[in-house]
Design a protein around this motif. Sequence first.
Motif, PDB file in Angstrom:
ATOM      1  N   ALA A 213       0.807  -1.221   0.000  1.00 41.09           N
ATOM      2  CA  ALA A 213       0.000   0.000   0.000  1.00 41.09           C
ATOM      3  C   ALA A 213       0.841   1.271   0.000  1.00 41.09           C
ATOM      4  CB  ALA A 213      -0.922  -0.009   1.218  1.00 41.09           C
ATOM      5  N   GLY A 214       2.169   1.114   0.030  1.00 41.17           N
ATOM      6  CA  GLY A 214       3.032   2.293   0.062  1.00 41.17           C
ATOM      7  C   GLY A 214       3.000   3.016   1.398  1.00 41.17           C
ATOM      8  N   ARG A 215       2.709   2.274   2.466  1.00 44.67           N
ATOM      9  CA  ARG A 215       2.661   2.866   3.799  1.00 44.67           C
ATOM     10  C   ARG A 215       3.951   2.561   4.566  1.00 44.67           C
ATOM     11  NH1 ARG A 215      -0.463   0.741   7.131  1.00 44.67           N
ATOM     12  NH2 ARG A 215      -1.146  -1.123   5.996  1.00 44.67           N
ATOM     13  N   THR A 216       4.169   3.315   5.626  1.00 44.10           N
ATOM     14  CA  THR A 216       5.356   3.133   6.454  1.00 44.10           C
ATOM     15  C   THR A 216       4.950   2.755   7.869  1.00 44.10           C
ATOM     16  OG1 THR A 216       5.396   5.516   6.936  1.00 44.10           O
ATOM     17  CG2 THR A 216       6.785   4.723   5.124  1.00 44.10           C
ATOM     18  N   LEU A 217       5.893   2.110   8.579  1.00 48.86           N
ATOM     19  CA  LEU A 217       5.632   1.634   9.930  1.00 48.86           C
ATOM     20  C   LEU A 217       6.713   2.115  10.887  1.00 48.86           C
ATOM     21  CD1 LEU A 217       4.825  -2.099   9.085  1.00 48.86           C
ATOM     22  CD2 LEU A 217       3.154  -0.310   9.637  1.00 48.86           C
ATOM     23  N   GLU A 218       6.302   2.611  12.035  1.00 52.90           N
ATOM     24  CA  GLU A 218       7.246   2.865  13.114  1.00 52.90           C
ATOM     25  C   GLU A 218       7.238   1.635  14.013  1.00 52.90           C
ATOM     26  OE1 GLU A 218       8.231   5.829  16.879  1.00 52.90           O
ATOM     27  OE2 GLU A 218       6.430   6.180  15.675  1.00 52.90           O
ATOM     28  N   VAL A 219       8.399   1.011  14.188  1.00 50.43           N
ATOM     29  CA  VAL A 219       8.507  -0.232  14.947  1.00 50.43           C
ATOM     30  C   VAL A 219       9.040   0.078  16.342  1.00 50.43           C
ATOM     31  CG1 VAL A 219       9.450  -2.559  14.984  1.00 50.43           C
ATOM     32  CG2 VAL A 219       9.015  -1.422  12.792  1.00 50.43           C
ATOM     33  N   VAL A 220       8.313  -0.369  17.360  1.00 52.22           N
ATOM     34  CA  VAL A 220       8.742  -0.115  18.736  1.00 52.22           C
ATOM     35  C   VAL A 220       8.514  -1.360  19.580  1.00 52.22           C
ATOM     36  CG1 VAL A 220       8.183   2.342  18.577  1.00 52.22           C
ATOM     37  CG2 VAL A 220       6.495   0.759  19.523  1.00 52.22           C
ATOM     38  N   GLY A 221       9.198  -1.395  20.742  1.00 50.42           N
ATOM     39  CA  GLY A 221       8.916  -2.401  21.752  1.00 50.42           C
ATOM     40  C   GLY A 221       7.930  -1.791  22.733  1.00 50.42           C
TER      41      GLY A 221
ATOM     42  N   GLN B 207      14.962   9.762  18.263  1.00 49.61           N
ATOM     43  CA  GLN B 207      14.865  10.223  16.873  1.00 49.61           C
ATOM     44  C   GLN B 207      13.440   9.946  16.397  1.00 49.61           C
ATOM     45  OE1 GLN B 207      17.185  11.847  14.536  1.00 49.61           O
ATOM     46  NE2 GLN B 207      15.088  12.135  13.844  1.00 49.61           N
ATOM     47  N   PRO B 208      12.547  10.932  16.548  1.00 50.63           N
ATOM     48  CA  PRO B 208      11.144  10.718  16.169  1.00 50.63           C
ATOM     49  C   PRO B 208      11.003  10.278  14.715  1.00 50.63           C
ATOM     50  CG  PRO B 208      11.368  12.719  17.449  1.00 50.63           C
ATOM     51  CD  PRO B 208      12.766  12.260  17.138  1.00 50.63           C
ATOM     52  N   VAL B 209      10.014   9.416  14.494  1.00 52.50           N
ATOM     53  CA  VAL B 209       9.737   8.879  13.167  1.00 52.50           C
ATOM     54  C   VAL B 209       8.353   9.318  12.718  1.00 52.50           C
ATOM     55  CG1 VAL B 209       9.248   6.731  11.918  1.00 52.50           C
ATOM     56  CG2 VAL B 209      11.245   6.870  13.408  1.00 52.50           C
ATOM     57  N   ARG B 210       8.256   9.732  11.482  1.00 57.54           N
ATOM     58  CA  ARG B 210       6.947  10.031  10.900  1.00 57.54           C
ATOM     59  C   ARG B 210       6.535   8.841  10.047  1.00 57.54           C
ATOM     60  NH1 ARG B 210       5.019  15.171  11.189  1.00 57.54           N
ATOM     61  NH2 ARG B 210       6.426  16.770  12.030  1.00 57.54           N
ATOM     62  N   ALA B 211       5.535   8.134  10.507  1.00 56.44           N
ATOM     63  CA  ALA B 211       5.097   6.930   9.807  1.00 56.44           C
ATOM     64  C   ALA B 211       3.574   6.880   9.775  1.00 56.44           C
ATOM     65  CB  ALA B 211       5.648   5.687  10.496  1.00 56.44           C
ATOM     66  N   ASP B 212       3.051   6.013   8.938  1.00 53.45           N
ATOM     67  CA  ASP B 212       1.599   5.902   8.789  1.00 53.45           C
ATOM     68  C   ASP B 212       0.955   5.106   9.909  1.00 53.45           C
ATOM     69  OD1 ASP B 212       1.498   7.286   6.239  1.00 53.45           O
ATOM     70  OD2 ASP B 212       2.473   5.512   5.405  1.00 53.45           O
ATOM     71  N   ALA B 213       1.719   4.228  10.546  1.00 54.78           N
ATOM     72  CA  ALA B 213       1.181   3.413  11.626  1.00 54.78           C
ATOM     73  C   ALA B 213       2.294   3.005  12.563  1.00 54.78           C
ATOM     74  CB  ALA B 213       0.478   2.171  11.067  1.00 54.78           C
ATOM     75  N   LEU B 214       1.897   2.644  13.765  1.00 49.26           N
ATOM     76  CA  LEU B 214       2.830   2.180  14.777  1.00 49.26           C
ATOM     77  C   LEU B 214       2.715   0.665  14.879  1.00 49.26           C
ATOM     78  CD1 LEU B 214       4.743   3.191  17.158  1.00 49.26           C
ATOM     79  CD2 LEU B 214       2.773   2.791  18.623  1.00 49.26           C
ATOM     80  N   LEU B 215       3.826  -0.031  14.751  1.00 54.09           N
ATOM     81  CA  LEU B 215       3.863  -1.474  14.922  1.00 54.09           C
ATOM     82  C   LEU B 215       4.514  -1.756  16.265  1.00 54.09           C
ATOM     83  CD1 LEU B 215       4.896  -4.085  12.217  1.00 54.09           C
ATOM     84  CD2 LEU B 215       5.311  -4.416  14.644  1.00 54.09           C
ATOM     85  N   SER B 216       3.695  -2.107  17.250  1.00 53.61           N
ATOM     86  CA  SER B 216       4.186  -2.368  18.607  1.00 53.61           C
ATOM     87  C   SER B 216       4.376  -3.860  18.819  1.00 53.61           C
ATOM     88  CB  SER B 216       3.187  -1.840  19.639  1.00 53.61           C
ATOM     89  OG  SER B 216       3.518  -2.308  20.930  1.00 53.61           O
TER      90      SER B 216
END
Length: 387
Positions: free
Chosen positions: A27-35, A43-52
Amino acid sequence: MVEVLHRIETPASADEVQALIAAAGAAGRTLEVVGAGTKRAVQPVRADALLSLARMDRVVDYAPEELVLTVEPGARLADLEALVAAEGQMLPFEPPHLTTLLGTAGQPTVGGAVAANLSGPRRIRAGAARDHVLGFAGVTGRSEVFKAGGKVVKNVTGYDLSKLMAGSWGTLAVMTEITLKVLPAGRTEATLLVFGLDERRAGELMTVAMGTSAEVSGAAHLPAFAAGRPPLAAEMPVTALRLEGFPASVQARAESLMAELRRFGRIEALDAGHSRGFWAQVREVEAFAADPRPLWRVSVPPAAGWRVGDARLGDPLYDWAGGLVWLLSEQPAERVRDAARALGGHAALWRGEGPAFEPLSGALAALSARVKAAFDPLGVLNPGRIA
């Protein structure tokens, strides 16, 4: 400031992680990956969704007799530390939590510690986080599932992808399982304190101590500003050396080291309980937690560490025998980075306005771009976290 995302994905398995990454790429989207997200502000990330990965917190396997621990990335550090301590063992790289320093809530996870390659004071003896990752399973930004390494201390030869993942800050792949080497914990510990040294003299003392047979497992210097702040609240600079092991060995090594270092001034010893408290303060950089100034994490050759303070950039705290310098500074970022580079190191802004990591250039930038293209060509994972 960390951007608040409305879409949060919380996979519970590697298959779900793969499906989410595949859907994002298509879909051309981005993910911010976190624990647990305790270091998102570095370092803040601009993403379409958060993957926890918080739900992926199982202990998959623990074999104390083999010194091997396999866990999912969302496993909390505090839980793992308690688990191995019950067997008389430890996470050798002594991972810092840094929640007080960064002003964040939540429980740091093992995946976050490995992804950021975070190591505490014991790094000078036991090595970094990356040195204790025996293997892992993960999903690339291409949504490809892969494994690297294994679950034994003696492993096969080949590409050491574990070391590539450690310090990549989740920009190459999402680790879904991690196997760590653990070690027996010392039966006791003691810390030798030397008071009143300036930074040059403290650097000399730590260099001498590391060159002895005393097996120093922690070497730090707190100049007057850092030593005077709570919780230590000392009246003068403090240089500290930690020894760990069996009681008789610790005592013998402490006596030998005290004799070797007597020329540096008055030496006092902390017992095991006070020693543990002291090194927890150093590991978590508690002296700098309440200070609003920008905070830098400067890595330089240990023998050159004292020169960071000599450059009068701000207020430093030295760990790793001078190889790691936490620096409170209001100087321009270029000046701090230039000073670190001149000493053969680099500086990252961990708290403050501006990019955390210095953009790469030349051959190193080209190599990094090729690695990124191999793992995550569409830039799905943590876009912009590392320039």
